[in-house]
Design a protein around this motif. Structure first.
Motif, PDB file in Angstrom:
ATOM      1  N   CYS A  86       0.821  -1.214   0.000  1.00  0.00           N
ATOM      2  CA  CYS A  86       0.000   0.000   0.000  1.00  0.00           C
ATOM      3  C   CYS A  86       0.858   1.269   0.000  1.00  0.00           C
ATOM      4  N   LEU A  87       1.954   1.248   0.744  1.00  0.00           N
ATOM      5  CA  LEU A  87       2.796   2.443   0.877  1.00  0.00           C
ATOM      6  C   LEU A  87       3.721   2.659  -0.311  1.00  0.00           C
ATOM      7  N   GLY A  88       4.183   1.580  -0.903  1.00  0.00           N
ATOM      8  CA  GLY A  88       5.175   1.712  -1.963  1.00  0.00           C
ATOM      9  C   GLY A  88       6.583   1.799  -1.397  1.00  0.00           C
ATOM     10  N   LYS A  89       7.564   1.814  -2.293  1.00  0.00           N
ATOM     11  CA  LYS A  89       8.968   1.798  -1.887  1.00  0.00           C
ATOM     12  C   LYS A  89       9.437   3.165  -1.391  1.00  0.00           C
ATOM     13  N   ARG A  90      10.488   3.133  -0.566  1.00  0.00           N
ATOM     14  CA  ARG A  90      11.132   4.365  -0.139  1.00  0.00           C
ATOM     15  C   ARG A  90      11.859   5.008  -1.326  1.00  0.00           C
ATOM     16  N   LYS A  91      12.070   6.298  -1.247  1.00  0.00           N
ATOM     17  CA  LYS A  91      12.795   7.000  -2.310  1.00  0.00           C
ATOM     18  C   LYS A  91      14.275   6.618  -2.305  1.00  0.00           C
ATOM     19  N   ASN A  92      14.817   6.405  -1.103  1.00  0.00           N
ATOM     20  CA  ASN A  92      16.227   6.043  -0.977  1.00  0.00           C
ATOM     21  C   ASN A  92      16.334   4.667  -0.335  1.00  0.00           C
ATOM     22  N   LEU A  93      16.631   3.660  -1.157  1.00  0.00           N
ATOM     23  CA  LEU A  93      16.700   2.297  -0.652  1.00  0.00           C
ATOM     24  C   LEU A  93      18.077   1.953  -0.095  1.00  0.00           C
ATOM     25  N   GLU A  94      19.044   2.787  -0.366  1.00  0.00           N
ATOM     26  CA  GLU A  94      20.406   2.531   0.107  1.00  0.00           C
ATOM     27  C   GLU A  94      20.622   3.217   1.450  1.00  0.00           C
ATOM     28  N   TYR A  95      20.818   2.430   2.476  1.00  0.00           N
ATOM     29  CA  TYR A  95      21.085   3.015   3.784  1.00  0.00           C
ATOM     30  C   TYR A  95      21.960   2.046   4.581  1.00  0.00           C
ATOM     31  N   ILE A  96      22.640   2.582   5.553  1.00  0.00           N
ATOM     32  CA  ILE A  96      23.488   1.772   6.423  1.00  0.00           C
ATOM     33  C   ILE A  96      22.852   1.755   7.805  1.00  0.00           C
ATOM     34  N   PRO A  97      22.652   0.571   8.405  1.00  0.00           N
ATOM     35  CA  PRO A  97      22.102   0.530   9.767  1.00  0.00           C
ATOM     36  C   PRO A  97      22.885   1.446  10.707  1.00  0.00           C
ATOM     37  N   THR A  98      22.167   2.215  11.473  1.00  0.00           N
ATOM     38  CA  THR A  98      22.790   3.269  12.281  1.00  0.00           C
ATOM     39  C   THR A  98      23.576   2.742  13.473  1.00  0.00           C
ATOM     40  N   ASN A  99      23.015   1.739  14.159  1.00  0.00           N
ATOM     41  CA  ASN A  99      23.589   1.364  15.449  1.00  0.00           C
ATOM     42  C   ASN A  99      23.436  -0.133  15.699  1.00  0.00           C
ATOM     43  N   ILE A 100      24.425  -0.918  15.288  1.00  0.00           N
ATOM     44  CA  ILE A 100      24.367  -2.365  15.499  1.00  0.00           C
ATOM     45  C   ILE A 100      24.321  -2.730  16.981  1.00  0.00           C
ATOM     46  N   SER A 127      13.895 -18.622   6.329  1.00  0.00           N
ATOM     47  CA  SER A 127      13.809 -17.163   6.481  1.00  0.00           C
ATOM     48  C   SER A 127      15.014 -16.468   5.842  1.00  0.00           C
ATOM     49  N   ASN A 128      16.193 -17.055   5.973  1.00  0.00           N
ATOM     50  CA  ASN A 128      17.392 -16.481   5.363  1.00  0.00           C
ATOM     51  C   ASN A 128      17.235 -16.406   3.849  1.00  0.00           C
ATOM     52  N   ILE A 129      16.716 -17.476   3.259  1.00  0.00           N
ATOM     53  CA  ILE A 129      16.478 -17.484   1.807  1.00  0.00           C
ATOM     54  C   ILE A 129      15.480 -16.391   1.422  1.00  0.00           C
ATOM     55  N   MET A 130      14.426 -16.233   2.243  1.00  0.00           N
ATOM     56  CA  MET A 130      13.404 -15.241   1.953  1.00  0.00           C
ATOM     57  C   MET A 130      13.939 -13.816   2.104  1.00  0.00           C
ATOM     58  N   VAL A 131      14.794 -13.592   3.105  1.00  0.00           N
ATOM     59  CA  VAL A 131      15.378 -12.262   3.311  1.00  0.00           C
ATOM     60  C   VAL A 131      16.168 -11.822   2.084  1.00  0.00           C
ATOM     61  N   HIS A 132      16.829 -12.754   1.425  1.00  0.00           N
ATOM     62  CA  HIS A 132      17.671 -12.420   0.278  1.00  0.00           C
ATOM     63  C   HIS A 132      16.986 -12.684  -1.067  1.00  0.00           C
ATOM     64  N   TRP A 133      15.695 -12.987  -1.016  1.00  0.00           N
ATOM     65  CA  TRP A 133      14.939 -13.227  -2.255  1.00  0.00           C
ATOM     66  C   TRP A 133      14.717 -11.896  -2.961  1.00  0.00           C
ATOM     67  N   LYS A 134      15.151 -11.808  -4.193  1.00  0.00           N
ATOM     68  CA  LYS A 134      15.125 -10.537  -4.914  1.00  0.00           C
ATOM     69  C   LYS A 134      13.714  -9.992  -5.093  1.00  0.00           C
ATOM     70  N   SER A 135      12.748 -10.854  -5.317  1.00  0.00           N
ATOM     71  CA  SER A 135      11.367 -10.398  -5.516  1.00  0.00           C
ATOM     72  C   SER A 135      10.839  -9.694  -4.274  1.00  0.00           C
ATOM     73  N   LEU A 136      11.204 -10.216  -3.094  1.00  0.00           N
ATOM     74  CA  LEU A 136      10.761  -9.590  -1.843  1.00  0.00           C
ATOM     75  C   LEU A 136      11.509  -8.287  -1.601  1.00  0.00           C
ATOM     76  N   LYS A 137      12.767  -8.247  -1.999  1.00  0.00           N
ATOM     77  CA  LYS A 137      13.554  -7.020  -1.857  1.00  0.00           C
ATOM     78  C   LYS A 137      12.976  -5.888  -2.698  1.00  0.00           C
ATOM     79  N   ARG A 138      12.415  -6.245  -3.844  1.00  0.00           N
ATOM     80  CA  ARG A 138      11.930  -5.214  -4.769  1.00  0.00           C
ATOM     81  C   ARG A 138      10.742  -4.443  -4.213  1.00  0.00           C
TER      82      ARG A 138
END
Length: 448
Positions: A233-247, A344-355
């Motif tokens: 419903c929301l659609g993708k973010r404008k900037n998909l490239e980000y680095i996690p702030t605080n591991i 879940s690991n396979i799903m996290v890296h599944w390109k269709s879900l990433k899109r």
């Protein structure tokens, strides 16, 4: 636009004030007028002590989730992401007292089969503003602890479920829209599922025999499918490239979640007994198995072992064992964590879900983890005719049918609620606000 936003916040304040005033003048009905309650002499002090502790542990999970999510997002959205989890402690708690508990555990409203009524949802008037909810135990629901303690323990589950969804919508959803959506989600998706699975006469639990010890279906599947609906419903973010702030935030959040999950799962035995002890053990072993599996599977696929990956793996293991925590042995819990982590690991890296941009992979972790937990529970749950491996072919079929039903109900139900919310308040922030970051644009706060 500013004037419209101001009116929305005025409406939110009026609703809160009306709830407060209603509570002030609400006349509490004595349980002596109902035959559904036992006397306080049936209370077991050990059970009370454990459930008080478990309730505190489950409450801790929501702040833990806020750290878990907050450390993963970009620097300009840390506060807004954490607040969306934290605010659920306020919003859902009041909603639960006013009507949510009644919808979840009130007398069944549903269908009658062979003279027995099986509920789709509870009567909203039964326990409104915690009417009848006091120190007396309910005869059919947790008969050894005060009913007020049972209600508060269940409230913590209702709180964290919409908080889980926030990770998928991070960095682009308007705060006031989110508040409206989680209220609707709690009333129209969580409450019916909770009633159908956990009420003594719920349709899925009592009639179809669906096993969900602590929330794999009610909590994680519902949140996972609502998350994926929100992303669409929301659609993708404008900037998909980000680095996690605080591991380190993610590590802290994972530790708090793991610690709190002992209350989540072992507390669901609703007593200080052998089932609670077994659920405690299976919970931590499944998580340990999933954490290691995730780390090693990453390495086998050419990715480095990361703190972030270990944390996600641990949480996936916790999710997967949740529906089965009190139904399987410790050795089987190792397999639960192992299998769920790989899928879940396979799903996290599944390109269709990433899109489609599920920001923090909520569906891949909670949705898929819940699905795996439900399937594995239907296969391995111990006891005569309790699962596929123990002669329960019918139970297995019922679980698979329920899996589809819950997925469809949660996904399309949430989709309708997002659309409804968007009619009154636009779901998405402006492009300028998104670029500025939600911390500043929504809350006028920022990291130092």
């Amino acid at each position: 636009m500013e004037k419209k936003i101001e009116k929305r916040w005025i409406a939110a304040f009026i609703i809160t004030a009306a709830t407060a005033v209603t509570g002030l003048f609400w006349e509490h009905t004595s349980v002596t007028q109902s035959e559904n309650f036992n006397g306080t002499d049936t209370i077991v002090p050990a059970d009370v002590a454990w459930l008080l502790t478990a309730s505190c542990l489950v409450l801790l999970m929501t702040p833990g989730l806020s750290f878990f999510y907050g450390g993963m997002v970009g620097r300009k959205n840390v506060i807004s992401t954490m607040l969306k989890s934290f605010i659920c402690l306020g919003v859902i708690s009041l909603l639960w007292v006013a009507v949510g508990f009644s919808l979840s555990f009130g007398e069944p409203i549903g269908i009658t089969i062979n003279g027995v009524k099986y509920g789709l949802i509870g009567n909203p008037a039964d326990f409104a503003f915690f009417d009848y909810v006091d120190e007396h135990p309910h005869a059919k629901m947790a008969s050894t602890i005060p009913f007020i303690l049972f209600a508060l323990f269940q409230m913590k589950f209702a709180v964290i479920t919409p908080a889980i969804i926030t990770g998928s919508l991070a960095e682009r959803i308007r705060f006031i829209s989110f508040l409206l959506f989680i209220c609707l989600f709690s009333l129209f998706i969580y409450a019916p599922l909770c009633h159908m699975v956990w009420h003594p006469n719920g349709l899925l639990g009592a009639y179809f025999g669906i096993k969900d010890f602590a929330g794999g279906t009610v909590v994680h599947m519902s949140a996972g499918f609502a998350a994926i609906a929100g992303v669409l419903c929301l659609g993708k973010r404008k900037n998909l490239e980000y680095i996690p702030t605080n591991i380190p935030f993610v590590l802290l959040g994972t530790g708090m979640l793991w610690f709190g999950w002992f209350g989540f799962n072992a507390g669901s035995a609703l007593a200080a007994n052998h089932t609670a002890a077994m659920a405690f053990a299976t919970t931590t072993i499944a998580s340990a198995s999933a954490m290691l599996t995730w780390a090693f599977f990453d390495r086998l696929n050419g990715r480095k072992v990361s703190a972030l990956g270990c944390c996600i793996g641990a949480v996936v293991g916790l999710v997967a064992i949740t529906p089965a925590a009190g139904f399987v042995s410790v050795p089987k819990s190792i397999f639960f964590g192992f299998a769920a982590a790989i899928v879940s690991n396979i799903m996290v890296h599944w390109k269709s879900l990433k899109r489609i941009d599920d920001t923090l992979d909520v569906f891949a972790c909670h949705g898929v983890g819940g699905i795996m937990g439900m399937i594995l529970t239907a296969i391995f749950a111990e006891g005569e005719n309790a699962s596929l491996l123990h002669g329960g072919w019918g139970v297995f079929v019922h679980h698979m049918a329920a899996l589809v039903l819950v997925a469809v109900f949660s996904f399309f139900g949430a989709m309708l609620l997002y659309k409804f919310t968007n009619i009154f308040i636009p779901l998405r922030v402006s492009e300028e606000a998104e670029q500025q970051g939600l911390d500043l644009s929504q809350h006028n706060e920022m990291l130092g």
